[in-house]
Scaffold this motif. Structure first.
Motif, PDB file in Angstrom:
ATOM      1  N   UNK A   5      -6.587   7.392  -7.436  1.00 57.57           N
ATOM      2  CA  UNK A   5      -5.416   7.756  -6.639  1.00 57.57           C
ATOM      3  C   UNK A   5      -4.980   6.632  -5.712  1.00 57.57           C
ATOM      4  N   UNK A   6      -5.924   5.752  -5.376  1.00 55.56           N
ATOM      5  CA  UNK A   6      -5.652   4.733  -4.355  1.00 55.56           C
ATOM      6  C   UNK A   6      -6.576   3.553  -4.580  1.00 55.56           C
ATOM      7  N   UNK A   7      -6.073   2.357  -4.338  1.00 53.68           N
ATOM      8  CA  UNK A   7      -6.866   1.129  -4.417  1.00 53.68           C
ATOM      9  C   UNK A   7      -6.755   0.377  -3.094  1.00 53.68           C
ATOM     10  N   UNK A  27       1.257   0.601   0.311  1.00 51.90           N
ATOM     11  CA  UNK A  27       1.481   1.427   1.498  1.00 51.90           C
ATOM     12  C   UNK A  27       0.981   0.781   2.786  1.00 51.90           C
ATOM     13  N   UNK A  28       0.151  -0.248   2.644  1.00 54.16           N
ATOM     14  CA  UNK A  28      -0.339  -0.965   3.824  1.00 54.16           C
ATOM     15  C   UNK A  28      -0.868  -2.313   3.375  1.00 54.16           C
ATOM     16  N   UNK A  33      -5.923 -11.280   1.658  1.00 50.10           N
ATOM     17  CA  UNK A  33      -4.885 -10.254   1.631  1.00 50.10           C
ATOM     18  C   UNK A  33      -5.573  -8.914   1.423  1.00 50.10           C
ATOM     19  N   UNK A  34      -5.431  -8.026   2.384  1.00 48.30           N
ATOM     20  CA  UNK A  34      -6.018  -6.688   2.290  1.00 48.30           C
ATOM     21  C   UNK A  34      -4.864  -5.733   2.007  1.00 48.30           C
ATOM     22  N   UNK A  35      -4.855  -5.174   0.796  1.00 46.33           N
ATOM     23  CA  UNK A  35      -3.708  -4.387   0.343  1.00 46.33           C
ATOM     24  C   UNK A  35      -4.146  -3.004  -0.117  1.00 46.33           C
ATOM     25  N   UNK A  36      -3.436  -1.994   0.357  1.00 50.48           N
ATOM     26  CA  UNK A  36      -3.695  -0.607  -0.008  1.00 50.48           C
ATOM     27  C   UNK A  36      -2.568  -0.119  -0.916  1.00 50.48           C
ATOM     28  N   UNK A  37      -2.938   0.243  -2.141  1.00 53.08           N
ATOM     29  CA  UNK A  37      -1.981   0.744  -3.124  1.00 53.08           C
ATOM     30  C   UNK A  37      -2.291   2.198  -3.435  1.00 53.08           C
TER      31      UNK A  37
END
Length: 194
Positions: free
Chosen positions: A137-139, A167-168, A177-181
């Motif tokens: 659901x989220x990475x 989303x963030x 790079x810290x990325x929330x998908x």
């Protein structure tokens, strides 16, 4: 934790996972800084965990003695996908055998009978299985500015085609790079400029 060329193997230390003659264990250490520590503390809030056996065996020997660095790690439920392990002295550890058990955990979440989410850390083979069966659901990707050329990769066995929405995100002072998908439905296609 992933490199620019997709490697996820042995990020924490040289001894973590040297399989396949991997010689770059501990590759995240030079990029640790206050800005990444702040976000990691947030991600390490108490949450049930789903882990592959190899990651679990590394953690089982480390985290019970270092719980002050991850408050609640000993108390949360740890679900471990394994066909060879059946028990552990680490508290709140439950072994599951197959994809159906993972689907049941996910279904229980939607009914509100378990915690509101389950996190997966490391566990490359497990992540491949989850991606292949649309169970992600989220990475959270921590993309480190280096290439290693060899090592276990994040995307190797063909995840299903899926769209994600950013989303963030945050860029640390060391260039991570810290990325929330989050999952965002099916892949859409079209013609550029049309």
């Amino acid at each position: 934790m992933v490199t620019l060329d997709g490697v996820i193997q042995g990020p924490g230390s040289p001894e973590e996972d040297p399989s396949g003659s991997f010689e770059y264990g501990g590759w995240v250490a030079p990029y640790d800084d206050d800005s990444s520590d702040e976000l990691m503390k947030r991600l390490m809030k108490p949450s049930d965990l789903l882990l592959g056996r190899k990651t679990f065996e590394i953690w089982e020997n480390f985290w019970p003695q270092h719980a002050s660095e991850w408050p609640g790690i000993n108390e949360v439920n740890k679900y471990v996908l394994s066909n060879t392990r059946y028990d552990s002295p680490w508290s709140n550890t439950f072994f599951i055998k197959d994809l159906d058990a993972i689907k049941k955990l996910k279904a229980d979440l939607s009914k509100g009978t378990e915690t509101d989410h389950i996190q997966v850390w490391g566990s490359g083979e497990l992540i491949q299985l989850l991606l292949q069966h649309d169970l992600v659901d989220e990475l959270w990707l921590m993309i480190h500015p280096l290439t290693l050329g060899k090592g276990k990769k994040l995307f190797t066995n063909g995840p299903i085609p899926a769209a994600f929405e950013l989303v963030e995100s945050k860029i640390t002072t060391s260039g991570v790079i810290m990325a929330n998908y989050k999952r965002a439905g099916a892949v859409k296609t079209g013609t550029v400029g049309a």
